[in-house]
Design a protein around this motif. Sequence first.
Motif, PDB file in Angstrom:
ATOM      1  N   ASP A  13       0.844  -1.192   0.000  1.00 26.91           N
ATOM      2  CA  ASP A  13       0.000   0.000   0.000  1.00 26.91           C
ATOM      3  C   ASP A  13       0.885   1.248   0.000  1.00 26.91           C
ATOM      4  O   ASP A  13       1.922   1.295   0.641  1.00 26.91           O
ATOM      5  N   ARG A  14       0.477   2.237  -0.774  1.00 27.97           N
ATOM      6  CA  ARG A  14       1.212   3.499  -0.863  1.00 27.97           C
ATOM      7  C   ARG A  14       0.237   4.652  -0.642  1.00 27.97           C
ATOM      8  O   ARG A  14      -0.922   4.569  -0.990  1.00 27.97           O
ATOM      9  N   ASP A  15       0.778   5.713  -0.116  1.00 27.26           N
ATOM     10  CA  ASP A  15      -0.019   6.888   0.172  1.00 27.26           C
ATOM     11  C   ASP A  15      -0.092   7.792  -1.053  1.00 27.26           C
ATOM     12  O   ASP A  15       0.926   8.080  -1.683  1.00 27.26           O
ATOM     13  N   LEU A  16      -1.292   8.252  -1.395  1.00 31.17           N
ATOM     14  CA  LEU A  16      -1.482   9.127  -2.544  1.00 31.17           C
ATOM     15  C   LEU A  16      -0.713  10.441  -2.371  1.00 31.17           C
ATOM     16  O   LEU A  16      -0.128  10.958  -3.318  1.00 31.17           O
ATOM     17  N   TYR A  17      -0.668  10.960  -1.149  1.00 29.46           N
ATOM     18  CA  TYR A  17       0.065  12.195  -0.898  1.00 29.46           C
ATOM     19  C   TYR A  17       1.558  11.993  -1.149  1.00 29.46           C
ATOM     20  O   TYR A  17       2.230  12.864  -1.700  1.00 29.46           O
ATOM     21  N   ALA A  18       2.112  10.841  -0.759  1.00 38.64           N
ATOM     22  CA  ALA A  18       3.532  10.557  -0.992  1.00 38.64           C
ATOM     23  C   ALA A  18       3.814  10.482  -2.492  1.00 38.64           C
ATOM     24  O   ALA A  18       4.850  10.952  -2.962  1.00 38.64           O
ATOM     25  N   ALA A  19       2.897   9.901  -3.254  1.00 39.95           N
ATOM     26  CA  ALA A  19       3.069   9.824  -4.710  1.00 39.95           C
ATOM     27  C   ALA A  19       3.050  11.225  -5.317  1.00 39.95           C
ATOM     28  O   ALA A  19       3.836  11.535  -6.214  1.00 39.95           O
ATOM     29  N   ARG A  20       2.194  12.070  -4.818  1.00 38.79           N
ATOM     30  CA  ARG A  20       2.115  13.460  -5.282  1.00 38.79           C
ATOM     31  C   ARG A  20       3.435  14.178  -5.001  1.00 38.79           C
ATOM     32  O   ARG A  20       3.983  14.860  -5.857  1.00 38.79           O
ATOM     33  N   HIS A  21       3.956  13.997  -3.790  1.00 39.87           N
ATOM     34  CA  HIS A  21       5.219  14.632  -3.414  1.00 39.87           C
ATOM     35  C   HIS A  21       6.370  14.100  -4.282  1.00 39.87           C
ATOM     36  O   HIS A  21       7.211  14.875  -4.745  1.00 39.87           O
ATOM     37  N   SER A  22       6.378  12.797  -4.523  1.00 36.85           N
ATOM     38  CA  SER A  22       7.417  12.203  -5.374  1.00 36.85           C
ATOM     39  C   SER A  22       7.351  12.772  -6.787  1.00 36.85           C
ATOM     40  O   SER A  22       8.375  13.064  -7.399  1.00 36.85           O
TER      41      SER A  22
END
Length: 141
Positions: free
Chosen positions: A83-92
């Motif tokens: 599972d991955r966080d959508l906010y972390a993907a946005r930041h990446s």
Amino acid sequence: MITETAPIGLLLRGGQHHRIGGQHRRILHLPLTDKLVELLSCQVTGKQPNDFVFPSPKGKSIDDRMLQRRVLKPVLKKLGLADRDLYAARHSFGTRAVQQGMALTDVAYLMGHTTVETAMRNYVSVTKPAVALPSISDKSK
């Protein structure tokens, strides 16, 4: 934060994705690559032009929390990924865009920021060592 996902007609018309979101409720025009349109095309088959790409079970728009729960999490599970966080993907995304040389003004716009300073504060890192010092010319001679 994205508060609504794109209607299908907007997604497929001219390769542009329009979203309404953020604190300021602005409409942003986000360019999509041909590959991304191709990947999303399975989501739009059989839907009407004003339908949402990722709707709620009742066909309404969903917020980013529901997008993560109803779309991202099942896809990651099916792919056998943690599972991955959508906010972390946005930041990446923002960080990598800056690292790959995208203009900071473009990154700020794509991320929905109203100022370049916000993008700079969030996505520019100084952990990479400098390659060289700027040249200094002595014009007094």
